[in-house]
Design an enzyme around this catalytic site. Structure first.
Site, short mmCIF file in Angstrom:
data_model
loop_
_atom_site.label_atom_id
_atom_site.label_comp_id
_atom_site.label_asym_id
_atom_site.label_seq_id
_atom_site.Cartn_x
_atom_site.Cartn_y
_atom_site.Cartn_z
N GLY A 94 7.18 -4.08 -2.78
CA GLY A 94 7.27 -3.93 -1.56
C GLY A 94 5.80 -4.11 -0.96
N GLY A 95 5.10 -3.73 -1.96
CA GLY A 95 3.48 -3.86 -1.75
C GLY A 95 2.76 -2.66 -1.13
N GLY A 96 3.48 -1.13 -1.40
CA GLY A 96 2.75 -0.22 -0.98
C GLY A 96 1.60 0.04 -1.85
N ALA B 207 10.73 -13.13 -9.30
CA ALA B 207 10.86 -12.37 -8.17
C ALA B 207 9.62 -12.42 -7.69
CB ALA B 207 11.42 -10.93 -8.37
N ASN C 212 10.32 4.88 -16.17
CA ASN C 212 11.65 5.37 -16.22
C ASN C 212 12.49 4.19 -16.38
OD1 ASN C 212 11.20 7.82 -15.27
ND2 ASN C 212 10.87 7.29 -13.23
N TYR D 196 15.72 18.11 -8.66
CA TYR D 196 14.58 18.59 -7.81
C TYR D 196 15.27 19.08 -6.39
CZ TYR D 196 11.84 15.89 -11.01
OH TYR D 196 11.55 15.26 -12.00
N ASP E 259 8.18 -13.66 -4.54
CA ASP E 259 8.23 -13.91 -3.30
C ASP E 259 6.92 -13.78 -2.69
OD1 ASP E 259 9.65 -11.16 -4.06
OD2 ASP E 259 8.80 -10.85 -2.07
N ASN F 83 12.55 4.89 -8.03
CA ASN F 83 11.77 5.94 -8.18
C ASN F 83 11.31 6.89 -6.93
OD1 ASN F 83 11.30 5.71 -11.07
ND2 ASN F 83 9.90 4.10 -10.73
N LYS G 81 5.26 6.67 -7.37
CA LYS G 81 5.97 6.93 -5.94
C LYS G 81 5.54 8.34 -5.65
CE LYS G 81 8.28 3.01 -5.36
NZ LYS G 81 8.29 2.11 -4.07
N SER H 174 2.53 1.37 -13.61
CA SER H 174 3.06 2.18 -12.17
C SER H 174 4.09 3.05 -12.58
CB SER H 174 3.55 0.93 -11.30
OG SER H 174 4.50 0.30 -11.77
#
Lengths: 321, 321
Positions: A181-183, A209, A310, A118, A211, A83, A51, A307
């Site tokens: 989300g597909g990013g 999930a 965490n 941060y 979808d 994230n 991310k 990806s």
């Protein structure tokens, strides 16, 4: 609809250089010999997930566009309990922008602390007020809202991972990437298809999930109720594509395959013992497809995008125990 | 005694390029702000440890010296039950040399299988016959024995990790490196001191196998009984330096500090949750020093070498649980 291009991704690569780890491709010696495997360990990013690529690109692009509009520092707002929150907080600090992250009450303290570490201001509100609070902050502060995936700059930023795959392994034959989300899948797919036109790019979702798999087959976005998507252990893959990301997925994915939660857990174990990496469940999803959907995949040189990593220690001990 | 030089390490870097992962320096966001920390994750090497650097360099250097002596492939022999065995097996396959690895009966099956996976012939013998079997194979096959640390080519190969530290973070102020046989600490210390003369290089040992710390203080090699050194959980740090590596340690280390087994376990937990990396106990030893010996260390930009990550799942679950 204007899709993100390879040029957009190359421009993003210029912006994220030095701010984001250029992750190495790690060969997996335990892979099948007729489909050698490399891992793209985005879990090694300083915030533990890919991310950061999109967040840095979005904020840097924002800064470029604001040039000449005076020196007041642009406030940025995001709403996320995952994230994206830490990525925005970290990227904002790197680029000198004050960040306000809206999180739902009940967010695990470790994620609140990680975001505050941060320097971001965390605003805790009831879940139902998350979006409205974010938009109120945007109005009050003259801030910019940075969404987690539904934006060309985010897609282009995530695509830099695909650019690196194409540069490091130009004869790659199969790339497996998680879809939520597909990013990430949009950006990686765009870069890989442009650089390696013969490569197959397949998205992977949890069965619980799925979808985006349904949507790709139907040819339009098929909504799943949020409470259904919430069942999978892969808590990072419970979002669903926007119109923008879905248009990319239709353009660049050859297919989406799905895996079970048990297969996701087993993939986490294989990564830990075979390659000494800790993936969160969402991060292990594409490896689960490599391990358990071999018959549905082309054979050949394969890259799996890990990806993120965490995961809290209790879940990790449970999965490894 | 002729010590390994920066030039030797640069030559080694040329030999290992493309065969060994150039590991990135990973910033640790959970570090103290007045002594920022980077991790050098050698556990990401394909065999799970830095040992591949020395093995590849030794075999490649052997090949260079043999040029002109005909095309018969040089057999290589090693005795090891640890990471050196897998490193030699992998390096020999990459360079096309038949490898024979002598292991003591009772070696965990996972390590035997790991070594065979790379095509090496594993010779299992009683512990007491390990060395004699290796020398018999050398005679019978006209083979070359490659030791785990007591050789200039091994030290120069391990030193390539230090070369990378000096290139990637030239203003490093402190490097923490584990000490066992001393090959890694000798090579890394030589490279770092040459490239970054102001940096402090400190070796780290388990309290339960602190023979090198004793030796450095005494100014000569102090032997610890093998059964004493065998007590620590850090099973990769039970060897003791040779005359060759001890001469290097005297020349390049500013000090050796020691850590307890409990501190080693806690360092493994910090790595897993904070940086999503699995270290074996030996690999976590220098981080334990960073975490629990701060008062004995200079403050400033610090690099910790995570030497390896080959730990079985039962121990991992126990440590993380």
């Amino acid at each position: 609809m204007q899709l993100v291009s390879l040029d957009d991704i190359r421009a993003a690569a210029g912006r994220v250089r030095g701010q984001v780890l250029r992750t190495p491709l790690l060969p997996a010696p335990w892979a099948d010999s007729d489909r050698p495997l490399w891992l793209k360990p985005e879990l090694l990013q300083v915030i533990g997930a890919f991310k950061l690529r999109g967040a840095v690109n979005a904020l840097a692009a924002l800064g470029e566009r604001a040039t000449g509009q005076g020196s007041a520092r642009q406030h940025v707002v995001a709403y996320s309990s995952g994230n994206h929150a830490q990525a925005m907080a970290y990227a904002a600090r790197q680029l000198g922008a004050p960040a306000h992250i809206v999180m739902p009450e009940g967010t695990p303290q470790v994620k609140v602390d990680g975001t505050r570490r941060y320097g971001a201001e965390v605003v805790l509100v009831p879940l139902a007020e998350r979006e409205s609070t974010a938009y109120r902050l945007v109005d009050e502060l003259g801030a910019v809202l940075v969404p987690p995936f539904d934006h060309p700059d985010i897609i282009a930023g995530q695509g830099t991972a695909g650019l690196e795959i194409g540069e490091d392994l130009p004869d790659v034959e199969l790339v497996l990437v998680p879809v939520s989300g597909g990013g990430l899948a949009s950006g990686v797919g765009t870069a890989v298809k442009a650089l390696c036109p013969n490569a197959t790019v397949i998205g992977v979702e949890p069965e619980l999930a799925a979808d985006a798999a349904d949507s790709l087959r139907a040819g339009h976005i098929v909504e799943w109720p949020a409470q259904d998507r919430a069942r999978t252990i892969a808590d990072g893959l419970r979002a669903q594509p926007s119109e923008l990301t879905f248009a990319h997925l239709q353009a660049v994915l050859d297919d989406i395959v799905t895996v079970s939660d048990d297969e996701i857990r087993e993939a986490m174990r294989v990564l830990a013992t075979g390659s000494r990496l800790i993936a969160e469940p969402s991060g292990a999803v594409p490896l689960a497809a490599y391990l358990y959907r071999a018959d549905d995949l082309p054979r050949g040189r394969t890259v799996v995008v890990l990806s993120g990593g965490n995961v809290d220690r209790a879940m990790l001990a449970d999965v490894l125990g």
